[in-house]
Design a protein around this motif. Structure first.
Motif, PDB file in Angstrom:
ATOM      1  N   ALA A 109      12.652   3.498   5.103  1.00 36.35           N
ATOM      2  CA  ALA A 109      13.083   2.620   4.134  1.00 36.35           C
ATOM      3  C   ALA A 109      13.704   3.283   3.113  1.00 36.35           C
ATOM      4  CB  ALA A 109      11.998   2.463   2.648  1.00 36.35           C
ATOM      5  N   LEU A 110      13.813   5.268   3.005  1.00 40.67           N
ATOM      6  CA  LEU A 110      15.273   5.622   1.933  1.00 40.67           C
ATOM      7  C   LEU A 110      16.227   5.399   2.855  1.00 40.67           C
ATOM      8  CD1 LEU A 110      13.419   8.478   1.022  1.00 40.67           C
ATOM      9  CD2 LEU A 110      13.211   6.652  -0.070  1.00 40.67           C
ATOM     10  N   THR A 111      16.394   5.521   3.963  1.00 40.81           N
ATOM     11  CA  THR A 111      17.745   5.468   5.023  1.00 40.81           C
ATOM     12  C   THR A 111      18.592   4.060   4.813  1.00 40.81           C
ATOM     13  OG1 THR A 111      17.243   7.230   6.261  1.00 40.81           O
ATOM     14  CG2 THR A 111      19.020   5.420   6.755  1.00 40.81           C
ATOM     15  N   ALA A 112      17.566   3.003   4.651  1.00 34.77           N
ATOM     16  CA  ALA A 112      17.867   1.296   4.907  1.00 34.77           C
ATOM     17  C   ALA A 112      18.242   1.253   3.349  1.00 34.77           C
ATOM     18  CB  ALA A 112      16.977   0.361   4.899  1.00 34.77           C
ATOM     19  N   TYR A 113      17.171   1.582   2.557  1.00 35.01           N
ATOM     20  CA  TYR A 113      18.555   1.429   0.958  1.00 35.01           C
ATOM     21  C   TYR A 113      19.774   2.315   0.994  1.00 35.01           C
ATOM     22  CZ  TYR A 113      18.554   0.811  -3.874  1.00 35.01           C
ATOM     23  OH  TYR A 113      19.106   0.608  -5.438  1.00 35.01           O
ATOM     24  N   GLN A 114      19.699   3.557   1.568  1.00 39.00           N
ATOM     25  CA  GLN A 114      20.699   4.139   1.442  1.00 39.00           C
ATOM     26  C   GLN A 114      22.141   3.541   1.767  1.00 39.00           C
ATOM     27  OE1 GLN A 114      21.127   8.180   2.752  1.00 39.00           O
ATOM     28  NE2 GLN A 114      21.298   8.871   0.188  1.00 39.00           N
ATOM     29  N   PHE A 157       2.943   2.291 -13.538  1.00 39.20           N
ATOM     30  CA  PHE A 157       2.678   1.010 -12.526  1.00 39.20           C
ATOM     31  C   PHE A 157       2.558   1.204 -11.468  1.00 39.20           C
ATOM     32  CE2 PHE A 157       5.731  -1.025 -15.529  1.00 39.20           C
ATOM     33  CZ  PHE A 157       4.683  -2.320 -15.998  1.00 39.20           C
ATOM     34  N   VAL A 158       1.592   1.159 -10.925  1.00 38.08           N
ATOM     35  CA  VAL A 158       1.210   0.538  -9.115  1.00 38.08           C
ATOM     36  C   VAL A 158       1.473  -0.156  -8.055  1.00 38.08           C
ATOM     37  CG1 VAL A 158      -0.490   2.485  -8.168  1.00 38.08           C
ATOM     38  CG2 VAL A 158      -0.431   2.843 -10.429  1.00 38.08           C
ATOM     39  N   HIS A 159       1.947  -0.521  -7.387  1.00 30.83           N
ATOM     40  CA  HIS A 159       2.126  -1.810  -6.835  1.00 30.83           C
ATOM     41  C   HIS A 159       1.471  -1.152  -5.537  1.00 30.83           C
ATOM     42  CE1 HIS A 159       2.964  -4.316 -10.266  1.00 30.83           C
ATOM     43  NE2 HIS A 159       3.974  -3.753 -10.586  1.00 30.83           N
ATOM     44  N   LYS A 160       0.666  -1.930  -4.752  1.00 26.63           N
ATOM     45  CA  LYS A 160       0.095  -1.997  -3.617  1.00 26.63           C
ATOM     46  C   LYS A 160       1.760  -3.205  -2.185  1.00 26.63           C
ATOM     47  CE  LYS A 160      -3.622  -3.375   0.155  1.00 26.63           C
ATOM     48  NZ  LYS A 160      -4.609  -3.536   0.699  1.00 26.63           N
ATOM     49  N   LEU A 161       1.782  -1.985  -2.050  1.00 26.88           N
ATOM     50  CA  LEU A 161       2.733  -2.424  -0.519  1.00 26.88           C
ATOM     51  C   LEU A 161       2.493  -3.524   0.481  1.00 26.88           C
ATOM     52  CD1 LEU A 161       5.610   0.644  -0.912  1.00 26.88           C
ATOM     53  CD2 LEU A 161       5.750  -2.493  -2.107  1.00 26.88           C
ATOM     54  N   MET A 162       2.065  -2.249   1.163  1.00 26.44           N
ATOM     55  CA  MET A 162       0.321  -3.043   2.724  1.00 26.44           C
ATOM     56  C   MET A 162      -0.146  -2.234   3.062  1.00 26.44           C
ATOM     57  SD  MET A 162       3.190  -0.794   5.138  1.00 26.44           S
ATOM     58  CE  MET A 162       2.127  -0.562   6.653  1.00 26.44           C
ATOM     59  N   SER A 268      -8.228   1.129   7.194  1.00 25.97           N
ATOM     60  CA  SER A 268      -7.196   0.575   6.947  1.00 25.97           C
ATOM     61  C   SER A 268      -7.321   1.505   5.529  1.00 25.97           C
ATOM     62  CB  SER A 268      -6.265  -0.673   6.874  1.00 25.97           C
ATOM     63  OG  SER A 268      -7.226  -1.005   5.330  1.00 25.97           O
ATOM     64  N   CYS A 269      -5.180   2.539   5.282  1.00 22.08           N
ATOM     65  CA  CYS A 269      -5.791   2.763   3.424  1.00 22.08           C
ATOM     66  C   CYS A 269      -3.633   1.674   3.322  1.00 22.08           C
ATOM     67  CB  CYS A 269      -5.158   4.730   3.777  1.00 22.08           C
ATOM     68  SG  CYS A 269      -4.159   4.398   4.940  1.00 22.08           S
ATOM     69  N   PRO A 270      -4.677   2.058   1.689  1.00 22.90           N
ATOM     70  CA  PRO A 270      -3.270   0.596   1.461  1.00 22.90           C
ATOM     71  C   PRO A 270      -1.764   2.128   0.824  1.00 22.90           C
ATOM     72  CG  PRO A 270      -4.914   1.398  -0.778  1.00 22.90           C
ATOM     73  CD  PRO A 270      -5.320   1.745   0.904  1.00 22.90           C
ATOM     74  N   VAL A 271      -0.982   1.109   0.993  1.00 24.52           N
ATOM     75  CA  VAL A 271       0.233   2.317   0.732  1.00 24.52           C
ATOM     76  C   VAL A 271       0.956   1.509  -0.536  1.00 24.52           C
ATOM     77  CG1 VAL A 271       2.486   2.376   1.461  1.00 24.52           C
ATOM     78  CG2 VAL A 271       0.895   2.511   3.312  1.00 24.52           C
ATOM     79  N   SER A 272       1.204   2.520  -1.247  1.00 25.90           N
ATOM     80  CA  SER A 272       1.239   2.218  -2.982  1.00 25.90           C
ATOM     81  C   SER A 272       2.061   2.495  -3.419  1.00 25.90           C
ATOM     82  CB  SER A 272       0.257   1.881  -4.011  1.00 25.90           C
ATOM     83  OG  SER A 272      -0.815   0.999  -3.602  1.00 25.90           O
ATOM     84  N   ILE A 273       3.482   1.776  -4.228  1.00 25.39           N
ATOM     85  CA  ILE A 273       4.643   2.434  -4.710  1.00 25.39           C
ATOM     86  C   ILE A 273       4.333   2.219  -6.069  1.00 25.39           C
ATOM     87  CG2 ILE A 273       4.907  -0.135  -5.468  1.00 25.39           C
ATOM     88  CD1 ILE A 273       8.464   2.105  -5.342  1.00 25.39           C
ATOM     89  N   VAL A 274       4.814   3.862  -7.184  1.00 19.11           N
ATOM     90  CA  VAL A 274       4.257   3.957  -8.405  1.00 19.11           C
ATOM     91  C   VAL A 274       5.598   4.701  -9.166  1.00 19.11           C
ATOM     92  CG1 VAL A 274       2.948   5.777  -9.729  1.00 19.11           C
ATOM     93  CG2 VAL A 274       1.720   5.174  -7.209  1.00 19.11           C
ATOM     94  N   PHE A 291      13.223  -3.874  -4.865  1.00 19.17           N
ATOM     95  CA  PHE A 291      13.886  -3.222  -2.817  1.00 19.17           C
ATOM     96  C   PHE A 291      12.368  -3.152  -2.161  1.00 19.17           C
ATOM     97  CE2 PHE A 291      14.294  -0.962   0.981  1.00 19.17           C
ATOM     98  CZ  PHE A 291      15.139  -1.302   1.210  1.00 19.17           C
ATOM     99  N   MET A 292      11.540  -2.048  -2.687  1.00 18.88           N
ATOM    100  CA  MET A 292      10.821  -1.895  -2.273  1.00 18.88           C
ATOM    101  C   MET A 292       9.788  -2.864  -2.405  1.00 18.88           C
ATOM    102  SD  MET A 292      11.079   1.100  -0.720  1.00 18.88           S
ATOM    103  CE  MET A 292       9.437   0.756  -0.006  1.00 18.88           C
ATOM    104  N   LEU A 293       9.505  -3.478  -3.505  1.00 18.46           N
ATOM    105  CA  LEU A 293       8.033  -4.318  -3.804  1.00 18.46           C
ATOM    106  C   LEU A 293       8.962  -6.058  -3.450  1.00 18.46           C
ATOM    107  CD1 LEU A 293       8.713  -4.612  -7.527  1.00 18.46           C
ATOM    108  CD2 LEU A 293       6.360  -3.422  -5.895  1.00 18.46           C
ATOM    109  N   HIS A 294      10.117  -5.781  -2.484  1.00 23.27           N
ATOM    110  CA  HIS A 294      10.552  -7.229  -1.877  1.00 23.27           C
ATOM    111  C   HIS A 294      10.783  -7.229  -0.369  1.00 23.27           C
ATOM    112  CE1 HIS A 294      11.395  -8.776  -5.969  1.00 23.27           C
ATOM    113  NE2 HIS A 294      10.683  -9.421  -5.839  1.00 23.27           N
ATOM    114  N   GLU A 295      10.671  -5.928   0.027  1.00 23.16           N
ATOM    115  CA  GLU A 295      11.630  -5.488   1.455  1.00 23.16           C
ATOM    116  C   GLU A 295      11.051  -4.213   1.709  1.00 23.16           C
ATOM    117  OE1 GLU A 295      15.347  -5.773   2.515  1.00 23.16           O
ATOM    118  OE2 GLU A 295      16.114  -6.856   0.406  1.00 23.16           O
TER     119      GLU A 295
END
Length: 301
Positions: A109-114, A157-162, A268-274, A291-295
């Protein structure tokens, strides 16, 4: 020794001739030979064998050539980034992630954004979930990724991604696990698990608890903070474990590990962005968060 000397040496090796390299570098053969001699004197060893058929690397020369290529690549990268600085500033985003996410999901994900934003650099470190939260809360990190689904609070803010599917794994040599039909039975096997302070362990303990097994009753023979060490121990048939499926795809393909399915058990375990609430006021962070929230889900490894 300076960068020019390394460049001269690389050209000689690539051209397999001092005279051809001198022509390419627009300098006299004698001057290039003198540079090579000075380099060998500095290294106190012979780097090239000369003959009527040209030049060839000695063992020392072969080693020097490997490092010279690395030096040249780093030098060019430095020049490129210095040039970039003339036109725009480079922003560094500090990322702190739970171990399995840090090692197996986030890098892609970091490489894709970079690639889309070449002025961005990332500093990605691995940590336990609670420490990731504290890093972001106290501005030691800009962005966090955790293996938990937590609610947002006054700071974060904590958002679950997957959802990240979990797999029960054993050595292919383990026959006892073939008779296991429930988590209650699995709890009595020799378990190798991640530490209690990890978010992943919290998910595993809850799965057992939901199936009537107290986490204190689990037969945990060893806790390991490294997933690579944990997988190696399972492959050695030291016990069985539960890990994110994404971390074992290679080992399953190579038949180093075996996945065990228990009917009606889907973990399963969630993957969340903080991120800190103040991050939305910083354009470089706000853009990455969007970017992370949408892709994000599609950009993970």
């Amino acid at each position: 020794m300076n960068q020019s000397t390394i460049k001269y040496f690389l050209n000689i090796v690539e051209e397999k001739s001092i005279s051809k390299a001198a022509q390419k570098l627009h300098m006299s053969q004698s001057a290039l030979s003198q540079q090579l001699k000075q380099l060998e004197e500095e290294m106190d060893t012979l780097l090239l064998e000369r003959s009527n058929h040209g030049i060839s690397l000695t063992k020392s020369g072969d080693l020097f050539y490997c490092y010279a290529q690395i030096f040249e690549e780093l030098y060019e990268k430095m020049r490129s980034e210095m040039e970039l600085l003339k036109h725009r500033s480079i922003s560094v985003i500090r990322v702190s992630s739970s171990t399995s996410i840090c090692e197996y999901l986030v890098p892609c994900a970091l490489t894709a954004y970079q690639r889309r934003n070449p002025s961005i650099r990332f500093n990605n470190i691995c940590n336990y979930t609670e420490e990731v939260l504290e890093d972001v809360r106290n501005f030691r990190s800009d962005i966090g990724f955790i293996s938990q689904e937590k609610g947002s609070d006054e700071d974060l803010f904590v958002h679950k991604l997957m959802d990240n599917r979990l797999a029960i794994i054993s050595s292919p040599k383990n026959r006892a696990i073939e008779d296991i039909r429930s988590l209650c039975e699995l709890a009595n096997m020799n378990l190798l698990l991640c530490p209690k302070k990890s978010g992943l362990r919290g998910i595993i303990d809850k799965a057992f608890s939901d199936n009537g097994v107290s986490p204190e009753k689990l037969n945990v023979v060893m806790e390991m903070g490294s997933l690579e060490a944990l997988k190696a121990s399972v492959a050695n048939d030291d016990g069985v474990s539960i890990v994110p499926y994404v971390t074992i795809k290679k080992e399953l393909y190579l038949e180093m590990l075996k996945q065990h399915i228990i009917p009606d058990v889907d973990m399963s375990c969630p993957v969340s962005i903080v991120y800190h609430r103040s991050s939305l006021q910083m354009p470089e962070l706000d853009s990455f968060i969007e970017f992370m929230l949408h892709e994000g889900k599609d950009s993970f490894c």
